[in-house]
Design an enzyme around this catalytic site. Structure first.
Site: not given
Ligand code: MIC
Ligand code: SF4
Length: 649
Positions: A64-65, A119, A379, A540, A542
């Site tokens: 999905d990313h 995630d 965010r 995140s 990550r």
């Molecule tokens: C996000 O919302 O920051 C992400 C991208 O979904 C991350 C995961 C990632 O960095 O791949 C998260 O929330 O953990």
């Molecule tokens: Fe995707 Fe992270 Fe955004 Fe949710 S917050 S839509 S998991 S990038």
């Protein structure tokens, strides 16, 4: 004394330790989820464990990313993820099937079960009564292999909801209110448990909006009871058999109780650049809006989009405002198409993008320079949208729709002046169920060949910890440094499977010279250190935010405080997570100071504090080591993979 719902579920899953707040416990994980941006590393690590098939009840790999596929990298990742899933017993949710958290809630979430996801927004599952926790990919890999997940037995904070949301006020406003009370700092080791008569007025997707954005508080997770609303949702998904009633015991005691009367809430907004920079929409009304983005795992349910379509019906987006809509899942997409709402959205000038993270992670739809973007996601960190100086405001879908119509931030209650009535959207009695976007694993693993592309490389190896570290402070940063600062997403995301390349972007937004300087220092045999303020590693899950610094030779982080998932990721990759015993020492150390830590083996094994010597300035200071016995062993082994291997041997 009765038990909280959180402790009841933890008790049922406890495999190690005792359930005392603050103590480390190991719990059994029933389900896991990964997404593509963290998934490739998680599965590479799972493969390295040589386990023939996952041992969970259910594991799902979502894509999905990274769905834009500019270049071959994303497509290669998808092919790797599809084949590795088929081979090891994992369901594979294809690109286009939707955002992991939305799809998981709809199709797989089960009240009372545990879910671990690579995630940070995995707690979305708390909306359906799961203990759903975000973690680094390596922790998820271990859980897939049947290992326990370790966490601190939490302090449970009870959020008691009474009353009912007024017209135009939404679930998003509830969590923005909670963020205004608890902020994004200082909530490590806590879980929010919602209760009270107001709970019954909220549907499962609304509850999920609230638990989703609990991630921004830094709590371990958030959970709602499982009640008649939960049963209705599961019935409507054709999964009624998964339902069971769940609630706290009467008289359960909590570390803190927060009372929120839903009927007193009003439309709220998180202003740039932090999800806890909360204000009322009324106070910001009139701010010119260049872009409105509706979607993400926070607000992209059927109800959210039907609400938006109903507000926009017969109108067009303001000429200066770009309107983007992304349905959270293929289910939502198909249903708004079937029911005519998609047509309303298109007619209103919405730019429809696929069911994926998209704009939320800076994959497309970057706002114009200095532009204001009103978004329904969770965010609004500086630069995350893809435009460094953009101003991102987080709101409910109702407020976002109002801004799309007027071109300025508008309290949706004022839409009455334009003759727009508050939409009353009922939950569907039956959702459109079509699981063809999820591929089940192969029955015969032997027949599946895992396919890797040239951009996919193994995670960096870590050596056992040296007894002495001598090196230099390579960067000194302030408070609330997010993982988006450390390892940027957006256009850099496609290098997630290539740690060497992805490492060249570490701290890009703060100091683009960091990777090169670190590499040179590392090659001279010196250690690299990071100095930070409060709440380092927010956001995140990550693990790249630990893995890439490790690759660059970072051996210790010295911070005032460190957020939960990042703290665990640092340990998993063998980087020392140190906190200043006296926060004032932060001010005494400067970037480029040389630091020395000696006698590490003995101290890491048992001491609660270490002495660090600032060689440049000639003084010593103490840093705390708040670690469990297990974490100490992992650090000495140079990380979780080494530790797991050594135990196997
Ligand atoms: C996000 O919302 O920051 C992400 C991208 O979904 C991350 C995961 C990632 O960095 O791949 C998260 O929330 O953990
Ligand atoms: Fe995707 Fe992270 Fe955004 Fe949710 S917050 S839509 S998991 S990038």
């Amino acid at each position: 004394m009765g038990q909280s719902l959180v402790y009841k579920i933890l008790q049922q899953h406890l495999v190690d330790g005792s359930l005392t707040p603050g103590a480390e416990i190991g719990i059994r994980i029933d389900q896991t989820l990964t997404q593509d941006a963290t998934g490739t590393m998680a599965y590479l690590q799972f493969e390295a464990m040589n386990i023939p098939r996952v041992k969970t009840d259910l594991s799902v790999s979502y894509v999905d990313h990274n769905t834009l596929q500019e270049g071959f990298e994303n497509a290669d990742d998808h092919r790797y993820l599809a084949t590795v899933a088929a081979k090891y017993g994992i369901h594979y949710s294809r690109p286009g099937n939707g955002i992991c958290h939305q799809v998981h809630l709809e199709r797989f979430g089960v009240p009372g079960k545990t879910l671990l996801g690579s995630d940070s927004h995995t707690p979305t599952g708390g909306g359906i009564g799961m203990i759903a926790i975000g973690a680094g990919g390596l922790d998820v890999a271990v859980a897939m292999g049947g290992g326990p997940f370790y966490l601190t037995a939490p302090q449970v904070v009870n959020v008691r909801l009474t009353g009912q949301l007024p017209d135009w006020v939404a679930a998003k406003d509830v969590i923005l209110k909670v963020l205004s009370i608890l902020t994004t700092k200082g909530n490590v080791g806590k879980v929010l448990e919602y209760s009270g008569p107001g709970v019954a007025t909220l549907s499962v997707p609304e509850r999920a909006t609230i638990t989703n954005m609990g991630a921004e508080l830094g709590v371990t997770t958030s959970v709602f009871p499982s009640d008649e609303r939960t049963r209705e949702f599961l019935d409507a998904q054709g999964r009624g058999a998964a339902w069971r009633a769940l609630a706290a015991d009467s008289g359960a005691e909590y570390a803190r109780v927060i009372d929120i009367d839903l009927s007193t809430l009003e439309p709220m907004v998180a202003k740039p650049h932090s999800p806890d920079n909360i204000d009322t929409v009324r106070n910001c009304a009139g701010t010119k809006v260049h872009q409105v983005c509706i979607g993400s795992c926070t607000n992209s349910s059927y109800k959210d989009l039907v609400t938006v379509a109903s507000i926009l019906a017969g109108r067009t987006a303001s000429p200066d405002t770009s309107l983007v809509v992304s349905p959270g899942s293929r289910q939502v997409f198909q249903m708004i198409a079937r029911d005519g709402y998609l047509t309303e959205l298109i007619a209103a000038g919405a730019r429809i993008v696929e069911s994926a993270c998209g704009f939320c992670i800076g994959a497309g739809q970057a706002p114009p320079s200095g532009g204001v973007s009103v978004r329904t996601n969770n965010r609004n960190f500086e630069g995350r949208s893809g435009t460094r100086d953009a101003q991102i405001y987080l709101t409910s879908p109702e407020t976002a729709a109002a801004a799309a119509i007027t071109g300025v931030l508008t309290d949706p209650r004022d839409l009455a002046k334009l003759g727009i009535a508050c939409p009353k959207v009922a939950m569907p009695a039956a959702f459109l169920v079509d699981d063809r976007g999820v591929l089940p694993p192969a029955g015969d693993s032997q027949s599946v060949q895992v396919q890797r592309g040239p951009n996919i490389g193994a995670p960096p190896a870590s050596n056992p910890l040296a007894d002495r570290l001598l090196g230099d402070v390579m960067i000194k940063v302030g408070d609330k440094i997010t993982t988006d600062h450390i390892s940027p997403a957006g256009s850099r995301l496609k290098f997630r499977s290539n740690v060497e390349k992805y490492s060249t972007f570490v701290f890009e937004i703060l100091d683009p010279t960091f990777p090169k300087r670190c590499g040179e220092n590392r090659d001279k045999g010196r250690a690299n250190f990071i100095i930070a303020g409060d709440s380092y590693g927010q956001g995140s899950s990550r693990e790249h935010a630990a893995m890439c610094p490790l690759f660059l030779g970072v051996r210790a982080l010295l911070a005032k405080s460190i957020e939960r998932i990042h703290h665990a990721n640092l340990i998993n990759f063998g980087i020392l997570p140190l906190t200043f015993a006296n926060p004032a020492d932060y001010d005494r150390i400067a970037a480029a100071d040389a630091l020395e830590l000696v006698d590490l083996h003995k101290q890491i094994a048992s001491a609660d504090a270490l002495t660090v010597r600032d060689v440049t300035k000639g003084f010593e200071f103490k840093v705390a080591l708040k670690l469990s016995a297990r974490q100490r062993k992992i650090l000495l082994a140079g990380g979780l993979l080494n530790f797991t291997r050594s135990r196997g041997a």
